[in-house]
Design a protein around this motif. Sequence first.
Motif, PDB file in Angstrom:
ATOM      1  N   ARG A 292       0.834  -1.206   0.000  1.00  0.00           N
ATOM      2  CA  ARG A 292       0.000   0.000   0.000  1.00  0.00           C
ATOM      3  C   ARG A 292       0.865   1.251   0.000  1.00  0.00           C
ATOM      4  NH1 ARG A 292      -3.231  -0.865   5.186  1.00  0.00           N
ATOM      5  NH2 ARG A 292      -3.578   1.369   4.935  1.00  0.00           N
ATOM      6  N   LEU A 293       1.940   1.238   0.785  1.00  0.00           N
ATOM      7  CA  LEU A 293       2.847   2.386   0.817  1.00  0.00           C
ATOM      8  C   LEU A 293       3.564   2.564  -0.513  1.00  0.00           C
ATOM      9  CD1 LEU A 293       4.357   1.919   4.394  1.00  0.00           C
ATOM     10  CD2 LEU A 293       2.865   3.766   3.644  1.00  0.00           C
ATOM     11  N   ILE A 294       3.981   1.450  -1.104  1.00  0.00           N
ATOM     12  CA  ILE A 294       4.669   1.524  -2.401  1.00  0.00           C
ATOM     13  C   ILE A 294       3.747   2.106  -3.463  1.00  0.00           C
ATOM     14  CG2 ILE A 294       5.578   0.106  -4.287  1.00  0.00           C
ATOM     15  CD1 ILE A 294       6.842  -1.692  -2.165  1.00  0.00           C
ATOM     16  N   TYR A 295       2.522   1.627  -3.515  1.00  0.00           N
ATOM     17  CA  TYR A 295       1.602   2.096  -4.550  1.00  0.00           C
ATOM     18  C   TYR A 295       1.155   3.537  -4.311  1.00  0.00           C
ATOM     19  CZ  TYR A 295       1.134  -2.056  -7.400  1.00  0.00           C
ATOM     20  OH  TYR A 295       1.391  -3.071  -8.283  1.00  0.00           O
ATOM     21  N   SER A 296       1.048   3.961  -3.053  1.00  0.00           N
ATOM     22  CA  SER A 296       0.645   5.344  -2.790  1.00  0.00           C
ATOM     23  C   SER A 296       1.776   6.330  -3.061  1.00  0.00           C
ATOM     24  CB  SER A 296       0.156   5.485  -1.348  1.00  0.00           C
ATOM     25  OG  SER A 296       1.186   5.180  -0.426  1.00  0.00           O
ATOM     26  N   ARG A 297       3.054   5.884  -2.891  1.00  0.00           N
ATOM     27  CA  ARG A 297       4.193   6.783  -3.106  1.00  0.00           C
ATOM     28  C   ARG A 297       4.719   6.752  -4.534  1.00  0.00           C
ATOM     29  NH1 ARG A 297       6.925   8.603   1.450  1.00  0.00           N
ATOM     30  NH2 ARG A 297       8.060   9.853  -0.085  1.00  0.00           N
TER      31      ARG A 297
ATOM     32  N   GLY B  93      14.914  10.862  -6.865  1.00  0.00           N
ATOM     33  CA  GLY B  93      14.783  11.492  -5.560  1.00  0.00           C
ATOM     34  C   GLY B  93      14.114  10.651  -4.502  1.00  0.00           C
ATOM     35  N   LYS B  94      13.770   9.403  -4.808  1.00  0.00           N
ATOM     36  CA  LYS B  94      13.045   8.576  -3.852  1.00  0.00           C
ATOM     37  C   LYS B  94      13.758   7.260  -3.551  1.00  0.00           C
ATOM     38  CE  LYS B  94       8.454  10.249  -5.260  1.00  0.00           C
ATOM     39  NZ  LYS B  94       7.107   9.838  -5.740  1.00  0.00           N
ATOM     40  N   GLN B  95      15.068   7.193  -3.864  1.00  0.00           N
ATOM     41  CA  GLN B  95      15.771   5.921  -3.703  1.00  0.00           C
ATOM     42  C   GLN B  95      15.796   5.449  -2.258  1.00  0.00           C
ATOM     43  OE1 GLN B  95      16.806   8.378  -5.618  1.00  0.00           O
ATOM     44  NE2 GLN B  95      17.212   7.521  -7.644  1.00  0.00           N
ATOM     45  N   SER B  96      15.970   6.363  -1.299  1.00  0.00           N
ATOM     46  CA  SER B  96      16.047   5.958   0.108  1.00  0.00           C
ATOM     47  C   SER B  96      14.708   5.413   0.598  1.00  0.00           C
ATOM     48  CB  SER B  96      16.481   7.140   0.974  1.00  0.00           C
ATOM     49  OG  SER B  96      15.553   8.204   0.862  1.00  0.00           O
ATOM     50  N   VAL B  97      13.596   6.081   0.195  1.00  0.00           N
ATOM     51  CA  VAL B  97      12.266   5.594   0.565  1.00  0.00           C
ATOM     52  C   VAL B  97      12.003   4.251  -0.096  1.00  0.00           C
ATOM     53  CG1 VAL B  97       9.797   6.065   0.468  1.00  0.00           C
ATOM     54  CG2 VAL B  97      11.412   7.937   0.828  1.00  0.00           C
ATOM     55  N   GLN B  98      12.439   4.128  -1.341  1.00  0.00           N
ATOM     56  CA  GLN B  98      12.240   2.889  -2.095  1.00  0.00           C
ATOM     57  C   GLN B  98      12.895   1.704  -1.400  1.00  0.00           C
ATOM     58  OE1 GLN B  98      13.683   3.351  -6.042  1.00  0.00           O
ATOM     59  NE2 GLN B  98      13.022   1.357  -6.750  1.00  0.00           N
ATOM     60  N   MET B  99      14.138   1.861  -0.979  1.00  0.00           N
ATOM     61  CA  MET B  99      14.852   0.753  -0.348  1.00  0.00           C
ATOM     62  C   MET B  99      14.328   0.479   1.058  1.00  0.00           C
ATOM     63  SD  MET B  99      16.555  -0.196  -2.779  1.00  0.00           S
ATOM     64  CE  MET B  99      17.225  -1.579  -1.875  1.00  0.00           C
ATOM     65  N   SER B 100      13.878   1.524   1.777  1.00  0.00           N
ATOM     66  CA  SER B 100      13.347   1.305   3.129  1.00  0.00           C
ATOM     67  C   SER B 100      12.068   0.483   3.104  1.00  0.00           C
ATOM     68  CB  SER B 100      13.086   2.658   3.806  1.00  0.00           C
ATOM     69  OG  SER B 100      12.028   3.346   3.162  1.00  0.00           O
TER      70      SER B 100
END
Length: 799
Positions: free
Chosen positions: A96-101, A325-332
């Motif tokens: 859900r977080l992946i699809y919303s971001r 710009g979202k690599q850190s969120v992506q890996m977390s």
Amino acid sequence: MRGVDVTIPHGKFTVITGVSGSGKSSLAFETLFAEGQHRFVSTLAGRSRQMLDALPRGKVDEILGMSPVISVPQKRPAASARSTVATMTEVLDYLRLIYSRFGTVHCPDCHVPIQAQTPEKIVDQISGYPERTKVQLLAPLLRDRKGEHRDLFERMNREGFVRARIDGEVLEISECPPLDKNKQHSIDVVVDRLIIKPDINQRLTDSIEQVLRLSEGACLALIDQKGEVSEQLFHRDLNCPNCNRSFLPLESRSFSWHSPHGACPTCEGTGQFKEKRCPDCQGERLNSVSRHVQVQETCLPDLLKNSITRSINWVEEFASSQQDGKQSVQMSLCDPLKHRLQTLVDLGIGYLSLDRTTDTLAGGEIQRLRLARCLGTQLQGSCFILDEPTAGLHPRDAAQLISILVDLTKTGNTVVCVEHHLDAIRAADHLIEFGPGGGIHGGEILYSGSPAELSKHHATSTARALKGEFEKRLEKRIVSNSNSGSIRLEEVCLHNLKNVSLDLPLGQLITVSGVSGSGKSSLILDALAPLLKEAISKEKSTVHQRGLGKLQIEGTIRKLQVVDQSPPGTSSRSCPATYLGVWEEIRRLLAKTRLSKIRGFSEKRFTFNSAAGTCERCQGLGEIRLRMSLLPQTEVVCSECRGKRFNAQTLAVNYRGQSPFDLLEMTIEEALEFWSEITSISAGLKPLVEIGLGYLKMGQPASTLSGGEAQRVKLAKAMSEEFSEGLFILDEPTSGLHWADVALFIQALRKIQAAGNSIIVVEHHPLMLQAADWHLELGPGAGELGGEIIKNASASSPT
């Protein structure tokens, strides 16, 4: 337990074993876990801590050196149409977080990606309405949020706004009544009210920019054309280039079918509308917008249809993709998600699809999902307490699971298992055996130490099992009986079954085995059982259903008895005494006593459903259910009747010195002796003792029975009916049984078989497989790799 002292080593794999009812669960769950839960709640504040005194606590003098405790029980979760593999393992939370971001909305009507909508485009669309059209520009600030929201109103006042639309009604902010903090509210502030005319563009542009700034990109326009008011939502990020349809920004709850913001409005997120697949979402549960959001060119419903193993590949591809710009969120998000999915694969259930509903899963699969949820957190220094994690597993799956439990101790965790699997016992660092019998005959520690030393120097039931003594004492197979013939099942294509056909002989003890997910339950419980039920009810020898295949019966089957692991009885007040029907006769005897006649009590006075006879507070349950936000639902003894269920007037009645509560507190063995002279009662209780359940209490709630105990209670009821030419289908009945109990259970099955009945058992226990007359095995793998018959022959024939 009888005043036992026990030491459990830290950071080790400890197995607690013993015959049924000997005290294993009392130590593991009613003592260790109860104390751990009690200590956890004591660290909290507020309402949860107020419940501290009501929480059940083990009857123990002292527990030293206890780590934080995590329980993985075997009890099935409450049936829910919204519960799936993804929700139970919390995998859906990450998705859900992946699809919303990172998701891209595609228009449900035009099927094109949604493009950004600039303020200039919004101005052009609104100014394009006919002159003299009245327009109100609103900034959406809040959507369906609980609370009074006083700070929001104060901010609007400070910034000079006069009006707001609150829950659909435009009001003066200064005159707005206090909001109910327990209800959800939606608030839009009115930024401007204007009339469309030629020189309005500059004012319209300024107002729209202010709206977009306040609401972080959204603009709501109320269009009044000749008294007819319509709403139009604009967004600078989400607008269809073809049909100009605007969409709200994506949130995590947009992809939850438990939330009205994500659920399909027709089926409300269940996927079953009026017991059929939902015509709008086609079983995908989400609304039309959420179903059309894509990440890596895959929408969420399509991703959830994949097996767990395939989903790992998708996560790896997404993790390797570049998100500006979202690599850190992506890996977390990707790292813990991949770990959870890999844990499920390591536990041997990678074949399950993420959208599979939990009510279709076997008991072993449910427990491994629970275990995966715990392992996925990568905890260290905790104490895991598990209730027979190998129950229902093929030896290959069991070996894999045992290896994972051993690995848990390598990270500083303590693992305590209530278990009977010999491979688990051999792999344990420490073994505790309870006995010597069940119920009043148990509660003693027979052995505590190394498993290797047990088999060398002791003569307990577990030592005998390790030495292979139970196999040597199995009764000889029944060569023939009065029931002969066969069952022919053809062209079964249900689930992963690949056009399966087979013959099974009647009058035999047949075992069905195979790795988890190979198709055992699909073949026996989902295909064969419904076809047999239809054939018997319509008195036909041949029936056919699409997908289930064609059934032909040669011989006679007068009755079908499917004995699964669901609790006996549907009522929360169900217990062995009521399920077996003996409590009805006991109630009649209580109503005939002198005191009952004086007080005018009828037999209805002694039912758990009588408002006149039961405790007013717990209404005959004997317990109160507590619901706390940080803990699962907990049952505590009713403080009014102290668990006795009945009120004082009813408890005053007694039969031979025993009150209704005393009669329910008796074990089955004690009750059989007490009622030995009344055949109508003793005849119903005797099969329970024969099948090894004499330690159960007459009034023990059915919900507290293990899956194996539930099956044996139902089987005992069938045994008391004494019919022949029937067919029994049992689903993993040895769950929760020690080898000594399994040997006793096999004797009961032989008695049923000798009466002229057929028995089909979905089972993996070595003792049961050795006792079988006929063996059916499915495989070779799970899911898509299974669904084939590997063996279907006499158990004495070579594999």
